[in-house]
Design an enzyme around this catalytic site. Structure first.
Site, PDB file in Angstrom:
ATOM      1  N   HIS A  46       0.854  -1.193   0.000  1.00  0.00           N
ATOM      2  CA  HIS A  46       0.000   0.000   0.000  1.00  0.00           C
ATOM      3  C   HIS A  46       0.887   1.238   0.000  1.00  0.00           C
ATOM      4  CE1 HIS A  46      -2.705   3.116   1.457  1.00  0.00           C
ATOM      5  NE2 HIS A  46      -3.675   2.379   0.957  1.00  0.00           N
ATOM      6  N   ASP A  87     -11.229   1.453  -1.284  1.00  0.00           N
ATOM      7  CA  ASP A  87     -10.326   2.381  -0.595  1.00  0.00           C
ATOM      8  C   ASP A  87     -11.102   3.192   0.452  1.00  0.00           C
ATOM      9  OD1 ASP A  87      -7.841   3.304   0.097  1.00  0.00           O
ATOM     10  OD2 ASP A  87      -7.417   4.307  -1.798  1.00  0.00           O
TER      11      ASP A  87
HETATM   12  C1  1WB Z   1      -5.040   6.979   1.721  1.00  0.00           C
HETATM   13  C2  1WB Z   1      -5.400   8.213   1.270  1.00  0.00           C
HETATM   14  C3  1WB Z   1      -4.394   6.831   2.912  1.00  0.00           C
HETATM   15  C4  1WB Z   1      -5.132   9.326   2.054  1.00  0.00           C
HETATM   16  C5  1WB Z   1      -4.120   7.894   3.690  1.00  0.00           C
HETATM   17  O1  1WB Z   1      -3.470   7.642   4.843  1.00  0.00           O
HETATM   18  C6  1WB Z   1      -4.483   9.166   3.273  1.00  0.00           C
HETATM   19  C7  1WB Z   1      -5.345   5.802   0.908  1.00  0.00           C
HETATM   20  C8  1WB Z   1      -3.633   8.348   5.982  1.00  0.00           C
HETATM   21  O2  1WB Z   1      -5.753   5.976  -0.244  1.00  0.00           O
HETATM   22  O3  1WB Z   1      -5.225   4.697   1.375  1.00  0.00           O
HETATM   23  C9  1WB Z   1      -5.522  10.641   1.575  1.00  0.00           C
HETATM   24  O4  1WB Z   1      -5.430  11.598   2.354  1.00  0.00           O
HETATM   25  O5  1WB Z   1      -5.936  10.748   0.408  1.00  0.00           O
HETATM   26 MN    MN Z   2      -5.689   2.980   0.361  1.00  0.00          MN
END
Ligand code: 1WB
Ligand code: MN
Length: 339
Positions: free
Chosen positions: A174, A299
């Site tokens: 990821h 997601d």
């Molecule tokens: C994701 C997207 C993960 C965001 C994140 O971690 C933040 C994801 C804190 O797509 O898994 C974001 O802010 O877009």
């Molecule tokens: Mn994600």
């Protein structure tokens, strides 16, 4: 048709608390804007909703029910435990895995889970992988890309890959914000985010593993990439061509492998549709990688569920292909039996 969503972010209060503390430090780390967005301001409505969705199982179930989603394959959200000190990281990964296993036990038809591990201590990570797969019954593994700017092609991490292969635990790579080597070009215009930086971080990680010969050493290792394969399916022809040019021309750094890059990608990788709801990209990916190697994902909670469901419902695919992408492939790849 069974709907199993495969990149569904989850957290526990202990880790959310540590990440909130991390989000407050002065640093030019490109992961911090991401952390501030999720943990930074508990008075902010958007933040509170995001955090509640990550932590609250009933809220999650109501979103699933409202949209006809059968199952979430949970994974500890980015950056996982990878920004913590080694022993704290290992302890928090084990705690997150214990909790995740409880959630799965309480709702075996609604949740499966990918186990976390702390690459900071590779031998200990390998033992946690074995515990998560063999004792907790978790369904696969997740790593939030680089650890202290290092990637899993580094032989010091091979105990992790060996344990993953031995337990048939697919590793979902990821995204997190790009490592130091990639970061500088992403410092402006919000590029370090899911807009661009996340994708080049993970695609670079995967290409390093392929070209290092990781899959000659671990031929049964399975890697999962989100976001329609982080661009790699579109690059396979050129990678193969330039790989041959590099090896045959004796280019500095080129390494002769048993297979071509695209052959490893088709054999050792599967991709998901997370956050990439483009029907043409889906059709191309299925055609290129085969109908067994693409899985649906939402997601959640970073992207909304309803459009992700609509995207798959409306995708112009044969029924049998759609059933594989929507759920059957996830059942096979993540060993999901309680459905
Ligand atoms: C994701 C997207 C993960 C965001 C994140 O971690 C933040 C994801 C804190 O797509 O898994 C974001 O802010 O877009
Ligand atoms: Mn994600």
């Amino acid at each position: 048709m069974l709907k199993i969503a495969t990149e569904e972010a989850y957290s526990i209060p202990e880790i959310a608390g540590e990440l909130e503390a991390l989000s407050r430090i002065e640093s030019d780390s490109l992961d911090l804007p991401l952390l501030r967005g999720v943990y930074g301001d508990r008075m902010n409505v958007f933040t509170r909703k995001m955090l509640a969705n990550l932590l609250d199982i009933d809220l999650r179930l109501s979103d699933m029910d409202a949209n006809g989603v059968d199952m979430h394959v949970l994974s500890l959200t980015a950056p996982g435990v990878q920004m913590f000190e080694p022993s704290q990281a290992a302890e928090l990964a084990a705690l997150a895995n214990d909790r995740m296993a409880e959630v799965v036990r309480a709702h075996p038809t609604r949740f499966a889970g990918l186990a976390s591990f702390a690459p900071q201590e590779p031998e200990r990570a390998a033992r946690e992988i074995e515990r998560a797969r063999n004792s907790l019954g978790l369904h696969g593994l997740v790593v939030n890309s680089h650890t202290n700017d290092e990637y899993l092609d580094d032989p010091k991490y091979w105990p992790i890959l060996e344990a993953a292969e031995a337990t048939d635990g697919a590793i979902y790579i990821h995204p997190r914000a790009p490592s130091a080597m990639l970061a500088e070009a992403c410092r402006d215009y919000g590029m370090a985010s899911a807009l661009w930086g996340y994708g080049i971080e993970v695609s670079t990680h995967a290409v390093r593993m392929i070209l290092a010969g990781v899959f000659d050493r671990f031929p049964k290792l399975k890697i999962i990439l989100g976001h329609m394969g982080e661009g790699i399916p579109f690059w396979l022809w050129r990678m193969d061509y330039m790989y041959r040019v590099g090896v045959e021309g004796g280019r500095l750094g080129s390494k002769k492998l048993e297979l071509t890059p695209s052959e490893y990608f088709k054999r050792n990788f599967a991709i998901t549709t997370s956050g990439q709801e483009n029907p043409d990209a889906l059709a191309y990916s299925i055609k290129t990688l085969g109908e067994d190697n693409v899985m649906w994902a939402i997601d959640f909670p970073y992207q909304p569920t309803a459009p992700a469901v609509k995207f798959m419902d409306e995708a112009p695919l044969d029924t049998s292909v759609k059933a594989r992408v929507y759920g059957e492939n996830a059942k096979r790849i993540f060993h999901i039996v309680r459905l």
